[in-house]
Design an enzyme around this catalytic site. Structure first.
Site: not given
Length: 319
Positions: A234, A282
């Site tokens: 994250r 991502h």
């Protein structure tokens, strides 16, 4: 018996893939796809189930009878942060395809830095023939922070490639053939680590964890010259200004980053210009839409048969 409508609010860009996967997995169920223009403003009160990824702010005031929520990705921090989140079970997306994709990414990035791909790319552009000394995988220790489904699989794949692998998690975990550490042993874990891999969920404890103070504790004088940081967990777990400082000071010799504090990564970020930094948008374990829907289909079947749901998130711990 008429099946309850399924609400999906994913906003995936590949609409054709979404439509095809819905036909494959939910052909017998009414689906309200909020990514489709014709569903704007539709009544959502009959929906018992919802698949979510960054939904609109008013969703829960419109869908007032949800009984089970499904995260559209491996991470759940964005869903947990939603205002008005109902007190219903939240199910994480756990699937072999997602796990395999993450392990592929981690292995790729470890090999990238081990075999000095960036340096050889520079030599190629300069038309310079310059062999470099390179350690083999067995001389390098990869330390994985986060030993859930993703971390355990990545550890096994790296071990198979010949790397020495150690692991850390907040609470003690046992993995055959891999030395593991808990919170009390974090400094000892870091002191062994040449390549640090972040696969942690985002919680209050992990926010900003990958900072300058942590990078200073990584192994010095190892076979790579300076440690490497890889984060595919994250973005909120890293401090990007500290990554830049660590690179400038030689505390890090390189990095591979798939997640960021702000996404998309702002154009003015100094990370873009670093030759020893790999930036990916991502996508390390991008959700396969068909696998996601198959996972939801299985969990709804369990729920409606009176069986316990799997992979339910603990609201207090955040994963």
């Amino acid at each position: 018996m008429t099946k309850s409508p399924l609400l999906i609010d994913l906003k995936f860009s590949d609409r054709a893939a979404v439509v095809a996967a819905l036909k494959r997995h939910f052909a017998d169920r009414d689906v309200i796809d909020l990514g489709a223009a014709e569903n704007a403003g539709r009544d959502l009160s009959a929906c018992r189930y919802a698949i979510l990824w960054q939904p609109d702010a008013d969703l829960f005031s419109r869908a007032t009878n949800l009984e089970v929520l499904f995260s559209g990705g491996a991470g759940v921090d964005k869903v947990l942060a939603l205002e008005g989140l109902p007190d219903a079970p939240l199910v994480r997306f756990v699937d072999p395809s997602l796990t395999r994709r993450m392990s592929e990414y981690v292995v790729l990035q470890c090999l990238f830095h081990l075999r000095q791909v960036a340096a050889y790319r520079d030599s190629q552009e300069a038309r310079r023939w310059q062999p470099l000394p390179q350690p083999e995988a067995g001389a390098v220790t990869v330390g994985i922070m986060g030993l859930g489904e993703l971390g355990r699989d990545a550890a096994a794949k790296l071990k198979m490639m010949g790397f020495n692998v150690v692991g850390w998690s907040r609470t003690a975990k046992t993995i055959e053939g891999i030395e593991t550490f808990d919170e009390a042993g974090r400094d000892a874990f870091l002191a062994k680590t040449d390549i640090l891999v972040g696969l942690l969920p985002l919680t209050a404890e992990t926010t900003g964890l990958f900072n300058l103070a942590l990078f200073e504790k990584l192994r010095r004088g190892g076979p790579l010259g300076a440690p490497v940081f890889i984060n595919a967990g994250r973005g909120g777990s890293q401090v990007e200004a500290d990554i830049v400082t660590a690179l400038d000071r030689g505390l890090l010799g390189g990095a591979s980053l798939d997640v960021f504090e702000t996404e998309p990564l702002p154009a003015e970020s100094p990370l873009w210009d670093r030759e020893n930094v790999v930036i990916t948008p991502h996508v390390a374990a991008d959700s396969d839409i068909s696998a996601l829907f198959a996972h939801v289909e299985r969990q709804i079947a369990r729920f409606e048969a009176g069986e316990p749901l799997e992979h339910v998130v603990g609201r207090q711990r955040g994963y």
